[in-house]
Design an enzyme around this catalytic site. Structure first.
Site, PDB file in Angstrom:
ATOM      1  CG  HIS A  36      -3.960   3.663  -1.787  1.00  0.00           C
ATOM      2  ND1 HIS A  36      -3.414   2.657  -1.025  1.00  0.00           N
ATOM      3  CD2 HIS A  36      -3.752   3.313  -3.084  1.00  0.00           C
ATOM      4  CE1 HIS A  36      -2.902   1.739  -1.829  1.00  0.00           C
ATOM      5  NE2 HIS A  36      -3.101   2.108  -3.091  1.00  0.00           N
ATOM      6  CD  GLU A  37      -5.286   5.199  -5.894  1.00  0.00           C
ATOM      7  OE1 GLU A  37      -4.232   5.025  -6.523  1.00  0.00           O
ATOM      8  OE2 GLU A  37      -5.951   4.255  -5.431  1.00  0.00           O
TER       9      GLU A  37
ATOM     10  CG  ASN B  59      -3.597   6.871 -14.258  1.00  0.00           C
ATOM     11  OD1 ASN B  59      -3.169   5.765 -14.504  1.00  0.00           O
ATOM     12  ND2 ASN B  59      -4.886   7.132 -14.069  1.00  0.00           N
TER      13      ASN B  59
HETATM   14  N1  TRP Z   1      -2.779   0.806  -8.492  1.00  0.00           N
HETATM   15  C1  TRP Z   1      -4.170   0.852  -8.154  1.00  0.00           C
HETATM   16  C2  TRP Z   1      -4.231   1.142  -6.669  1.00  0.00           C
HETATM   17  O1  TRP Z   1      -3.860   0.372  -5.870  1.00  0.00           O
HETATM   18  C3  TRP Z   1      -4.881  -0.430  -8.429  1.00  0.00           C
HETATM   19  C4  TRP Z   1      -5.662  -0.485  -9.681  1.00  0.00           C
HETATM   20  C5  TRP Z   1      -6.520   0.426 -10.134  1.00  0.00           C
HETATM   21  C6  TRP Z   1      -5.714  -1.539 -10.610  1.00  0.00           C
HETATM   22  N2  TRP Z   1      -7.097  -0.024 -11.280  1.00  0.00           N
HETATM   23  C7  TRP Z   1      -6.624  -1.212 -11.591  1.00  0.00           C
HETATM   24  C8  TRP Z   1      -5.093  -2.760 -10.688  1.00  0.00           C
HETATM   25  C9  TRP Z   1      -6.922  -2.050 -12.646  1.00  0.00           C
HETATM   26  C10 TRP Z   1      -5.363  -3.605 -11.758  1.00  0.00           C
HETATM   27  C11 TRP Z   1      -6.273  -3.247 -12.723  1.00  0.00           C
HETATM   28  O2  TRP Z   1      -4.568   2.186  -6.257  1.00  0.00           O
HETATM   29 ZN    ZN Z   2      -2.359   1.250  -4.734  1.00  0.00          ZN
END
Ligand code: TRP
Ligand code: ZN
Length: 856
Positions: free
Chosen positions: A298-299, A266
């Site tokens: 990664h985030e 986020n």
């Molecule tokens: N975008 C997140 C990542 O790859 C993945 C993710 C986190 C996610 N929480 C989730 C995907 C809940 C589906 C549902 O770092």
């Molecule tokens: Zn990701």
């Protein structure tokens, strides 16, 4: 019952409306949270079509267009949409909804994790907070006002910068946040709670000071240091490698205990599974430290690859995930041993992604058909997606690749784009034709390469012929030949040849000729795993020995050893009496004697896993495979006993350090322990290590070894471990997992009993994965027990999880739907449980999609 129908990539259409600003006011309450959403909406193009917003699991309180409150006859409401017709070109839309965070066990949308309110909107969770165009190509500027009790929720957080705060009556307070970057709603986040706060800052290369804030449960401050250090390393690395600087004035990370995945990017407010934040020397393993750093990175990297440039639609998920995994892998490789890091990545692809590609959920990294988006956060989209990016890096080279990334941001900053846009930037920046390469995005399945060679001593030429094969996959897709980069190194026993390079396989069959080759070489193929494919070449043991010793690339040396082991494991599956040659032990003795670093030696000594072998063999009899691996392991242990003891002893130390060398020492020591556990004296050795351990890596290795070898000390060390760590949920998860991995026929009884352990709760995804997941994924022996007790146990748990948390259920069903890898007996037993699941009332869309594919 809701109709679940799939969506198709080919049906993509631009939205009829755009929403440019969102003003949220959220009055938090356990069961009656009120969300007021004021949106600026306008039509895209000239049309009279109605506006259909997504929304589910909410109570609609009111709808207002500009100043007019609509009556129920002026809109259409059903279980998943709100439709409003006869709208002007441009208007303010105000929607008020009421939601129940405490009842939200699916952990999508707004929910309560212990005493913390938090959100998870990716992929389609925002529609559980308010009615919206819940799709990533609708990007808006968000302002979020949060109202809550001041004592219980002193911290009220949302995306962007804090713009206002103040006290209200009744001990309530509010904070307002503004995020100036337009974003899709899946990047929206809100957190409210009481925390310990670790503060720091980072000065970007252009001199801006960014506040860094890490929020953890009270009492956990001492375990948050490593995450903060990792964040600063990530920020620096992205500046140095890709010239990418952070953009807001503040970056916040919150650790929560209830979370479906690893973490979420986020904008400006990452929410993390506490497992990927908290770590200290006593309670975290070396792997935990590695993983925290990797997930933090990664985030963070998503801020550019995902947030600044996002996905047009969810079929493009790999645009952000494959690329961001590639970036975090490169980061980890730079922070640690690059070979060992690469080996870890490759093992995941070969063991798990290959299995996914061979199973009923096979899909291209850019899927074409999706029923439940949460089912597509897969090893294929993430890990194979990263391999596809890596192949472009290999084909183009580092400089051209980076020029491609630069062009991608120049063209698309602030946009929601497609995988095609990414490849176009790569292709244009490097003047390289990637049109055939693009089939990697649309084609599922693991390609197989058949390689043959011919050496002509008269003309001193060597010919390599490579054939591509593309086995049929469950999705019945048409297959094309791919552009496959194949790293080749020609090795001779006298080690005097320096030939090879990158071959580009593009046709069904192609031959390459090497000149001036004066002795018959052994080809080291697919160096550094240059493509995510299976490889068939008839190596004999001697060839592999040559490669293990002489390949210039460490990865190739490791890979040759793996091939040697895999060959014998395959033979042992069919013939447990097979006599094993001393050369295997001799090759490993050479490894132990070599001057490579210990982390790498440890990898060289580890045999291919059950999953890796299962992905490489047809119609596996799981019992026979487990036995084959253990026969080979015992043979090696017996032959090298004295070397293992000497190495083990030399690596025992009372000092604890965390540098690369110390981590490598522990890795090698614990591999020795794993072999020695098969021989006399194992119990004493393990017990001794358990009692002496001054860090979690060694302590965990001891109890794991006791479990996997069903040693006499097992019960005692488990009791002692639980006594020592009760109340520490992350460590107790390890304890639950080790219970589930117990190599003993009573394991199902044991884990059934643990379902009522005071520290277990099936509602918590980490607990569920620790106990149920560890059993189904890692106890291959008893999960596949002939009496089907393992399958039945999983069935029972999935029936519960289906109702509590479909996302978690849908991940844990994986070992059952991959029945095609096993022999007919096991297939039938697995299918019985799948049939039973498919009969459930209220089957979630997540499970339904997988069951339909599996039982088709
Ligand atoms: N975008 C997140 C990542 O790859 C993945 C993710 C986190 C996610 N929480 C989730 C995907 C809940 C589906 C549902 O770092
Ligand atoms: Zn990701």
């Amino acid at each position: 019952m809701t109709e679940f129908s799939p969506r198709y990539l080919k049906d993509y259409q631009v939205p009829d409306y755009k929403i440019t600003t969102v003003n949220l006011t959220i009055e938090l309450d356990d069961t009656k949270t009120v969300v007021t959403n004021v949106m600026e909406v306008s039509k895209v193009g000239v049309h009279q079509r109605a506006l259909t917003l997504d929304g589910e699991h909410m109570q609609l309180m009111s709808v207002m267009v500009n100043k007019d409150k609509l009556t129920a006859s002026q809109y259409q409401l059903n279980e998943s949409t709100l439709t409003i017709a006869d709208l002007p070109e441009q208007f303010t839309l105000t929607i008020t909804t009421q939601i129940n965070p405490v009842a939200n066990t699916a952990l999508e949308g707004l929910y309560k994790s212990a005493d913390v309110y938090c959100t998870q909107c990716e992929a389609e969770g925002f529609r559980r907070i308010t009615y919206f165009l819940d799709r990533p190509d609708v990007m808006a500027v968000y302002t979020t006002k949060i109202i809550a009790d001041k004592t219980s929720f002193p911290f009220l957080l949302a995306n962007g910068n804090k713009v206002e705060q103040g006290d209200l009556s009744n001990n309530m307070h509010f904070v307002t946040w503004h995020d100036p970057f337009p974003k899709p709603c899946y990047l929206f986040a809100l957190v409210a709670g009481d925390f310990d706060l670790l503060e720091d800052s980072f000065t970007t290369k252009s001199g801006r000071v960014v506040k860094l804030e890490l929020f953890v449960d009270k009492g956990n401050l001492s375990r948050s240091e490593h995450a903060m250090v990792s964040l600063k390393k990530s920020m620096l690395w992205d500046e140095q490698q890709f010239n990418l600087e952070y953009d807001l004035d503040i970056y916040m990370i919150v650790a929560v205990d209830f979370f479906n995945m690893g973490a979420m990017e986020n904008k400006g407010l990452n929410v993390f599974n506490s497992k990927f934040v908290l770590a200290d020397d006593l309670s975290a393993t070396d792997d935990d430290f590695f993983n925290v750093e990797a997930v933090i990175a990664h985030e963070y990297f998503h801020n550019w690859t995902g947030n600044r440039v996002t996905c047009r639609d969810w079929f493009q998920l790999s645009l952000k995930e494959g690329l961001t995994v590639f970036r975090d892998q490169q980061f980890s490789a730079d922070m640690h041993s690059s070979t060992v890091t690469r080996i870890k990545n490759v093992k995941i692809v070969r063991a798990q992604q290959f299995a996914e590609d061979a199973g009923p959920m096979a899909h291209p990294i850019r899927p074409e058909k999706v029923m439940e988006m949460n089912n597509f956060y897969t090893l294929t989209v993430y890990e194979k997606g990263s391999e596809v990016i890596r192949m472009m890096h290999t084909i183009l080279g580092d400089d051209a690749f980076k020029a491609g990334i630069k062009l991608y941001f120049e063209r698309h900053d602030g946009q929601a784009v497609t995988c095609d846009d990414f490849v176009a930037a790569m292709s244009d920046a490097s003047n390289t034709d990637l049109s055939q390469f693009k089939y990697w995005y649309s084609q599922s399945g693991t390609p197989e390469l058949s390689v043959s060679d011919e050496y002509d001593a008269k003309s001193n030429t060597y010919q390599l012929t490579i054939e591509q094969n593309h086995p049929e996959t469950h999705d019945k897709q048409e297959k094309h030949n791919l552009h496959i980069p194949i790293n080749v190194e020609l090795i001779t026993s006298d080690n005097n040849l320096n030939q090879g390079g990158l071959l580009h396989s593009k046709q069904k069959t192609q031959t390459w000729t090497f000149e001036n080759v004066f002795t018959k070489p052994v080809p080291a193929l697919l160096g550094n795993f240059s493509a995510p494919v299976k490889l068939n070449y008839q190596y004999n043991d001697q060839d592999l020995n040559v490669l293990m010793v002489n390949a210039s690339d460490e990865f190739n040396r490791w890979d040759a050893g793996q091939k040697l082991f895999a060959g014998y494991i395959k033979q042992l599956v069919n013939n447990a009496e097979l006599e094993l040659p001393m050369q295997i032990a001799e090759a490993l003795a050479q490894v132990l004697n070599s001057d490579a670093d210990n982390a790498f030696k440890a990898e060289q000594l580890v045999l291919p896993s059950f999953d890796e072998m299962a992905a490489a063999i047809d119609e596996v009899n799981p019992g026979a495979l487990v036995r084959a691996i253990s026969i080979l392991k015992r043979f090696i242990a017996e032959q090298l006993q004295s070397k293992f003891i000497a190495t083990y002893q030399s690596l025992c130390t009372n000092e604890f350090a965390k540098d690369g060398a110390a981590i490598g020492n522990r890795a090698l020591k614990n591999v020795c322990l794993d072999y020695l556990a098969l021989l006399d004296g194992a119990n004493e050795l393990v017990l001794n290590q358990f009692n002496q351990a001054n860090n979690m890596t060694d302590q965990l290795a001891a109890i794991k070894t006791a479990a996997l070898n069903d040693l006499i000390c097992f019960e005692d060390v488990m009791v002692e471990f639980a006594r020592q760590w009760q109340g520490n949920t992350l460590v107790m998860d390890k304890w639950f997992s080790i219970n589930a991995m117990h190599n003993n026929e009573n394991v199902v009884q044991r884990i059934t009993g643990l379902l009522t352990h005071p520290e277990f709760s099936i509602d918590n995804p980490n607990r569920a994965r620790a106990l149920i997941g560890a059993f189904a994924f890692y106890n291959s022996h008893y999960f596949h027990n002939k009496d089907a007790s393992g399958y039945k146990f999983l069935f029972e748990q999935l029936t519960k999880l289906n109702a509590i948390n479909p996302q978690v259920a849908s991940r844990l069903i994986t070992p059952l739907i991959q029945f095609k890898s096993f022999d007919n007996n096991h297939q039938q037993l697995m299918k019985v449980e799948l049939e039973k699941l498919s009969q459930l009332d209220n089957l979630s869309r997540d499970l339904l999609e997988k069951l339909t594919a599996a039982l088709q």
